[in-house]
Write an enzyme that holds these catalytic residues in place. Structure first.
Site, short mmCIF file in Angstrom:
data_model
loop_
_atom_site.label_atom_id
_atom_site.label_comp_id
_atom_site.label_asym_id
_atom_site.label_seq_id
_atom_site.Cartn_x
_atom_site.Cartn_y
_atom_site.Cartn_z
N SER A 197 48.08 50.87 39.90
CA SER A 197 48.12 50.88 41.37
C SER A 197 47.95 49.46 41.86
O SER A 197 47.32 48.63 41.19
CB SER A 197 47.00 51.74 41.94
N TYR A 212 38.01 54.10 42.35
CA TYR A 212 39.45 54.22 42.11
C TYR A 212 40.05 52.87 41.75
O TYR A 212 40.82 52.75 40.79
CB TYR A 212 40.13 54.79 43.35
N LYS A 216 41.90 51.89 38.16
CA LYS A 216 43.29 51.45 38.09
C LYS A 216 43.41 50.04 37.50
O LYS A 216 44.39 49.73 36.80
CB LYS A 216 43.93 51.52 39.46
#
Length: 304
Positions: A197, A212, A216
């Site tokens: 990401s 998160y 990533k």
């Protein structure tokens, strides 16, 4: 089927270097030079996790359009079964859906081996795309259970998938045969692709999602590391999408999405099908000299 190796045989991971230096000609360029053939996935087998909808489903479409036989992995979205049937009929390839718990290594390994045996005994491409968002705001007040769930789904599952798929890639390189013992045709190297990401490159605002972002970033660096470790038998790369209009962001308020758009030079969220080209490039022989890279597909967000 259990993949077995000779106990005293030096592994490809170790033999790619000598005295801390890479050996020359660890790999070979493909003989094909026509671009249409380089991008072809005809007769190849691909597995895409988290592909019942969204980005993953578009990747499945891309691979099927290019001629690959594709296995869809889903967790709870049983509509994946219908999507698989539709893709199989539309493109004339084999496509089946498998319910898989990507956070359970033994389940991941078993399903990968089962699919490989069922799909002509070979595995050419694995896309680790399963992922969930962080929705609990600041990390100090966020529950640890949410952290563990995000990391298990977004990072651990990638490691598990790589470990199981990599074992097959290595076996195919060492033996030149499929898991069923047949000679491999039209096979060069394995291709492992993970969905990272742009959040692994930057800290998103206004939403707070440290867990998160960290997961990533870990995915991206895992692929870079595997690119070196696996150089003789598989390529490893990642794709880092920006804000894409899929179900994963349905919980985000419209006013937050408006802030997102104000930070994107292209002024909009991407559509899932706009990622198809990046994944097809990395899956195919068109990217035969590309490993350890991360492709940002973010509308220019990280360029600002």
């Amino acid at each position: 089927m259990v993949v077995k190796r000779a106990e005293k045989q030096q592994s490809p991971e170790d033999s790619s270097m000598k005295d801390g230096r890479f050996r020359e000609y660890n790999t070979q360029a493909p003989k094909e030079t026509q671009v249409t053939q380089l991008f072809s996935l005809k007769h190849k087998t691909a597995i895409v996790s988290g592909s019942g909808a969204g980005i993953g489903l578009q990747v499945v479409h891309a691979f099927a359009e290019a001629g690959a036989n594709v296995a869809i992995w889903y967790h709870g979205n049983k509509e994946a079964l219908d999507r698989a049937a539709e893709i199989e009929k539309k493109y004339g390839v084999k496509c089946k859906a498998y319910q898989t718990d990507v956070t359970d290594y033994e389940n991941v390994k078993q399903v990968i081996n089962d699919i490989t045996e069922e799909f002509n005994g070979r595995l050419d491409i694995f896309v680790a795309n399963a992922g969930i968002p962080w929705t609990d705001g600041g990390m100090i007040d966020g529950p640890l259970s949410s952290y563990h769930k995000v990391v298990a789904t977004d990072l651990d599952s990638v490691f598990y998938s790589a470990k199981a798929a990599g074992e097959i890639f290595r076996h195919q390189y060492e033996t030149g045969v499929s898991l069923t013992g047949a000679a491999l045709q039209n096979y060069s190297y394995g291709s492992f692709i993970a969905t990272a990401s742009m959040s692994g490159h930057i800290a998103n605002i206004p939403q707070l999602q440290s867990a998160y972002n960290a997961a990533k970033a870990g995915v991206r660096h895992l692929c870079q590391s595997l690119a070196v470790e696996w150089v003789k038998f598989a390529r490893a790369n990642s794709v880092s999408p920006g804000y894409i209009a899929t179900e994963i962001s349905n919980f985000v308020p419209p006013e937050t999405k408006a802030i997102w758009r104000s930070k994107i030079p292209m002024g909009r969220e991407g559509e899932a099908h706009e990622l198809k080209g990046a994944y097809l490039y990395l899956a195919s022989d068109a990217s035969s000299y590309t490993t350890g890279t991360d492709i940002l597909v973010d509308g220019g967000y990280c360029a600002v």
